[in-house]
Write a protein that holds these residues in place. Structure first.
Motif, short mmCIF file in Angstrom:
data_model
loop_
_atom_site.label_atom_id
_atom_site.label_comp_id
_atom_site.label_asym_id
_atom_site.label_seq_id
_atom_site.Cartn_x
_atom_site.Cartn_y
_atom_site.Cartn_z
N ALA A 1 59.14 60.89 43.65
CA ALA A 1 58.60 61.60 44.81
C ALA A 1 59.68 62.06 45.78
CB ALA A 1 57.59 60.70 45.53
N ASP A 2 60.62 61.19 46.13
CA ASP A 2 61.59 61.53 47.18
C ASP A 2 62.50 62.68 46.78
OD1 ASP A 2 60.61 59.56 48.89
OD2 ASP A 2 61.91 58.03 48.04
N SER A 3 63.16 62.56 45.64
CA SER A 3 64.08 63.63 45.24
C SER A 3 63.32 64.92 44.93
CB SER A 3 64.93 63.19 44.03
OG SER A 3 64.11 62.91 42.91
N SER A 4 62.11 64.81 44.42
CA SER A 4 61.31 66.01 44.14
C SER A 4 60.92 66.72 45.42
CB SER A 4 60.06 65.63 43.34
OG SER A 4 60.41 65.09 42.08
N SER A 5 60.59 65.96 46.45
CA SER A 5 60.24 66.59 47.73
C SER A 5 61.44 67.35 48.29
CB SER A 5 59.74 65.55 48.74
OG SER A 5 60.79 64.70 49.17
N VAL A 6 62.64 66.80 48.14
CA VAL A 6 63.84 67.47 48.62
C VAL A 6 64.08 68.77 47.84
CG1 VAL A 6 66.35 67.28 48.89
CG2 VAL A 6 64.87 65.34 49.49
N ILE B 1 61.20 60.41 57.72
CA ILE B 1 59.77 60.55 57.45
C ILE B 1 59.34 59.44 56.49
CG2 ILE B 1 59.77 62.04 55.39
CD1 ILE B 1 57.79 62.81 58.59
N ASP B 2 58.08 59.03 56.58
CA ASP B 2 57.62 57.87 55.80
C ASP B 2 57.17 58.24 54.40
OD1 ASP B 2 54.38 58.15 55.97
OD2 ASP B 2 55.29 58.77 57.86
N LYS B 3 57.19 57.26 53.51
CA LYS B 3 56.85 57.47 52.11
C LYS B 3 55.39 57.89 51.91
CE LYS B 3 57.91 57.23 47.65
NZ LYS B 3 59.14 56.64 47.13
N PRO B 4 54.42 57.28 52.59
CA PRO B 4 53.04 57.75 52.40
C PRO B 4 52.88 59.23 52.73
CG PRO B 4 53.02 55.60 53.45
CD PRO B 4 54.45 56.04 53.40
N GLN C 1 49.80 79.26 65.46
CA GLN C 1 50.01 78.39 64.30
C GLN C 1 49.08 77.18 64.41
OE1 GLN C 1 54.25 77.58 64.64
NE2 GLN C 1 54.66 78.84 62.86
N LYS C 2 48.28 76.97 63.38
CA LYS C 2 47.49 75.76 63.34
C LYS C 2 48.42 74.57 63.15
CE LYS C 2 43.28 77.81 61.43
NZ LYS C 2 42.33 77.80 60.29
N GLN C 3 48.10 73.49 63.81
CA GLN C 3 48.98 72.33 63.75
C GLN C 3 48.66 71.48 62.51
OE1 GLN C 3 51.67 72.18 65.65
NE2 GLN C 3 50.88 74.17 66.27
N ILE C 4 49.05 72.00 61.36
CA ILE C 4 48.92 71.26 60.10
C ILE C 4 50.24 70.53 59.88
CG2 ILE C 4 48.56 71.46 57.62
CD1 ILE C 4 47.06 74.10 58.23
N LYS C 5 50.17 69.22 59.83
CA LYS C 5 51.39 68.42 59.77
C LYS C 5 52.24 68.78 58.55
CE LYS C 5 52.93 63.60 60.19
NZ LYS C 5 52.51 62.18 60.22
N GLU C 6 51.59 68.98 57.43
CA GLU C 6 52.33 69.30 56.21
C GLU C 6 53.08 70.62 56.34
OE1 GLU C 6 49.11 66.46 55.15
OE2 GLU C 6 49.23 68.28 56.34
N TRP D 1 52.31 64.84 51.09
CA TRP D 1 52.87 66.19 51.21
C TRP D 1 53.10 66.83 49.84
CZ3 TRP D 1 57.43 68.75 49.84
CH2 TRP D 1 57.60 70.00 50.45
N LEU D 2 53.55 66.06 48.85
CA LEU D 2 53.78 66.61 47.52
C LEU D 2 52.48 67.11 46.89
CD1 LEU D 2 56.39 64.07 46.12
CD2 LEU D 2 56.76 66.51 46.50
N LYS D 3 51.41 66.39 47.10
CA LYS D 3 50.11 66.84 46.58
C LYS D 3 49.67 68.12 47.29
CE LYS D 3 48.76 62.15 45.28
NZ LYS D 3 47.95 60.96 45.61
N TRP D 4 49.92 68.17 48.60
CA TRP D 4 49.61 69.37 49.38
C TRP D 4 50.46 70.55 48.89
CZ3 TRP D 4 52.82 72.22 52.67
CH2 TRP D 4 52.18 73.15 53.48
N ALA D 5 51.75 70.30 48.65
CA ALA D 5 52.65 71.37 48.21
C ALA D 5 52.24 71.91 46.84
CB ALA D 5 54.09 70.85 48.16
N GLU D 6 51.77 71.04 45.96
CA GLU D 6 51.30 71.49 44.65
C GLU D 6 50.07 72.38 44.80
OE1 GLU D 6 49.36 69.76 40.49
OE2 GLU D 6 50.15 68.35 41.97
N LYS D 7 49.15 71.96 45.66
CA LYS D 7 47.87 72.67 45.80
C LYS D 7 47.99 73.90 46.69
CE LYS D 7 43.09 71.93 47.31
NZ LYS D 7 42.12 70.95 47.88
N VAL D 8 48.59 73.75 47.87
CA VAL D 8 48.59 74.82 48.87
C VAL D 8 49.75 75.79 48.68
CG1 VAL D 8 48.70 75.32 51.35
CG2 VAL D 8 47.37 73.36 50.52
N LEU D 9 50.95 75.25 48.41
CA LEU D 9 52.11 76.11 48.25
C LEU D 9 52.26 76.63 46.82
CD1 LEU D 9 54.74 74.17 50.41
CD2 LEU D 9 53.22 76.03 51.10
#
Length: 618
Positions: free
Chosen positions: A310-315, A474-477, A274-279, A482-490
């Motif tokens: 952002a917060d509730s959407s990430s959950v 986890i921190d807000k930044p 597994q590559k260590q991608i934080k997201e 992560w949300l931008k990553w989830a939109e693009k990658v996931l």
């Protein structure tokens, strides 16, 4: 070297689930036997689960654990099995590995060093064992050795470093095992998950195999065992300074086994699986944690007050990922069995249909809510398949407000009563969303992040209401990234609305144009202050001297931000004491029940902040 097949096994256990824990161990042993494994090593405290807390202090709990060790013995034929268990001797409890071979308990190895930092409080329960010491205890009418023991099989000598033992530098037991000419060292662990931590463990395994001149086999517990702490189920084998075997982490399965033939020649390290991608690590860890929490609590799913931010959407996305990842690894039938699902799936899209069964969202609009956040919440819920409701809370807010105004004899105004008028909106949302959670027999998800917890930017009995708080460590930044990553990658296209919005509480009138960062400070700046103040335990002056050189901010403004952070931190400990349980995800958190304790009442850093104020800015 003689032919010897070893295996590490990770297992997802639960405190007090005696039968379940036993059955998972037995299934793993049977699997290993079918693979002709000679020595199988389970993780630390795998009989009971590491998160048993003060149960370890009782007399009956370690006694029952040993009864289950005894019960396991008949299943250990033609194999050596090493399993973790607590052992009580008079007033002291020891953290041990029981070594069973061919239906006989050969001995118990005791842990020599206790983990006492961060989320670990082992000295509360366990006593360190003195190196070189061996005693005899009675085990079901047999005398069995316990202590600093090594073993031998097929001419191969092997011993143990139990988790923290390996992290004690020159004092670690491994050096004494080297002096005793062992060929193989097992490290059975209960090492909590943190983002990026596996790289440290890999280095430990590789360097240990070289320095100790032994094959080094590491095996860790798996899953959200008991509520807050996550285990990633890491198994790896290192030889001659090279990593030769490693499993996939954070599995949804009950157990995993990883085998290695000791006689195999090693020419190069394997590539990381597994590559260590934080997201990606974050998504997998929280997905598994939600899955385990839901099924172990026997809940029917989750309820979420979805604001469109952002917060509730990430959950919401993390629940959808729980379903996607669980189905992908387990298959539909096993996934439904594990979550005790009693309904039927009727569509050709089981993932989206299951999200609809397991996640119910509600947008609770006040008079200060905007169309953008409503559209954001609605589109996101529909895109992942969640059940979605929306309603207004304006009448309820007006009812509470008018009662207070009548009692005190004046009208409430934003100029005079800003915080009160913001908080009543957040608190009014709590009873009805709890009502929905009760109706569904579901877990209510709180959505505060770590930065908000640090400074108390949250309403008690309002947006803090919840059964669990998945992102509170986890921190807000990172959440925004992560949300931008989830939109693009996931591929979560429904996040395009969320990712276009500026974070806001939406509790003041719309013409105020409220944003989180205007209320507090820029989130990236707060994160840097938080890391130095909380993780690194620096004083206000130290924080300023460090950040003055690193951040392009006017020193006077930076002082104000630091002062604000420390004052809010000290003032809001009472809130952190009452936050919903959170998953430990990073290298630190603000949960006083796990990582960071602070007095509820204090002097609030007044002297330290006066020193900061008097410091020259240039």
């Amino acid at each position: 070297m003689p032919q010897l097949k070893i295996a590490g096994a990770t297992v997802n256990q639960t405190p007090l689930d005696w039968k379940g824990n036993f059955d998972r161990l037995k299934a793993a042993i049977e699997d290993a036997q079918h693979q002709h494994v000679d020595i199988l090593c389970f993780p630390e405290l795998s009989i009971t689960g590491y998160g048993s807390e003060d149960l370890f202090l009782s007399y009956w709990y370690p006694e029952r654990a040993l009864a289950y060790v005894h019960k396991l013995i008949p299943y250990c034929q033609n194999i050596t099995v090493c399993v973790g268990t607590p052992v009580r001797i008079n007033e002291k409890v020891y953290n041990c590995m029981a070594v069973i071979e061919n239906g006989h308990l050969k001995g118990l190895v005791a842990k020599q060093f206790m983990a006492i930092d961060g989320v670990h409080y082992e000295f509360r329960w366990f006593t360190p064992w003195q190196h070189g010491k061996i005693e005899t205890i009675e085990f079901f009418d047999e005398d069995v050795p316990l202590g600093d023991i090594i073993f031998e099989k097929k001419g191969i000598k092997y011993g143990f470093e139990i988790c923290e033992d390996a992290w004690r530098g020159g004092f670690r037991p491994g050096y004494r095992l080297k002096d005793r000419k062992v060929d193989l060292i097992f490290n059975p662990s209960a090492s909590h998950f943190a983002l990026g931590k596996t790289a440290m463990r890999e280095e430990l395994a590789k360097s240990s195999s070289k320095e100790l001149d032994a094959v080094y086999c590491y095996t860790n517990l798996l899953g959200n065992e008991s509520g807050r702490m996550i285990f990633d189920g890491e198994i790896m084998v290192a030889k001659n300074g090279k990593l030769v075997e490693k499993n996939n982490l954070l599995s949804f399965k009950d157990y995993q086994i990883l085998c290695f033939n000791l006689h195999e020649k090693v020419t190069a390290s394997i590539k990381k699986i597994q590559k260590q991608i934080k997201e990606e690590e974050f998504a997998q860890a929280v997905s598994l944690s939600l899955f385990d929490y839901m099924r172990k609590s026997r809940s029917n799913g989750f309820v979420l007050s979805l604001s469109g931010g952002a917060d509730s959407s990430s959950v919401a996305i993390l629940v959808a990922e729980m379903v996607r990842r669980g189905l992908a690894e387990l298959g539909t039938e096993e996934f439904l069995k594990k979550i005790h699902f009693k309904g039927q799936l009727n569509s050709n899209n089981p993932q989206k249909e299951l999200v609809g069964h397991l996640l119910t969202c509600a947008y609770q609009a006040s008079d200060n809510s905007g169309d953008e956040t409503f559209e954001s919440a609605k589109n996101l819920a529909e895109s992942i398949g969640a059940t979605f409701y929306d309603w207004q809370i304006g009448e309820e807010v007006k009812g509470f407000t008018s009662k207070i105004e009548k009692a005190i004899g004046r009208e409430l105004t934003w100029e005079q009563d800003d915080i009160t008028l913001q908080n009543i909106q957040a608190r009014t949302r709590s009873p009805i969303i709890w009502m929905l959670a009760n109706l569904n027999n579901a877990l209510l998800l709180a959505t505060s992040n770590r930065n908000e917890g640090s400074v108390g930017y949250t309403t008690m009995d309002g947006d803090t209401s919840g059964s669990i708080s998945p992102i509170a460590a986890i921190d807000k930044p990172f959440i925004i990234t992560w949300l931008k990553w989830a939109e693009k990658v996931l591929g979560y296209d429904g996040l395009q609305y969320v990712n276009s919005l500026q974070p806001t509480a939406e509790l003041r009138p719309q013409d105020n144009k409220q944003t989180d960062e205007d209320d507090l400070m820029p989130y990236p700046v707060m994160l840097e202050i938080e890391k130095l103040a909380l993780r690194d335990k620096r004083s206000p002056v130290d924080v300023f001297l460090n950040l003055r050189e690193e951040l392009d901010i006017d020193p006077k403004i930076l002082k104000n931000y630091i002062t604000k952070f420390f004052r809010l931190w000290a003032r809001n400990q009472w809130k952190r004491e009452r936050l919903a349980p959170a998953f430990h995800l990073d290298d630190y958190n603000v949960d006083p029940k796990t990582w960071l304790r602070f007095p509820i009442l204090s002097g609030g850093f007044e002297e330290e902040l006066a020193e900061l104020a008097s410091l020259e800015e240039e």
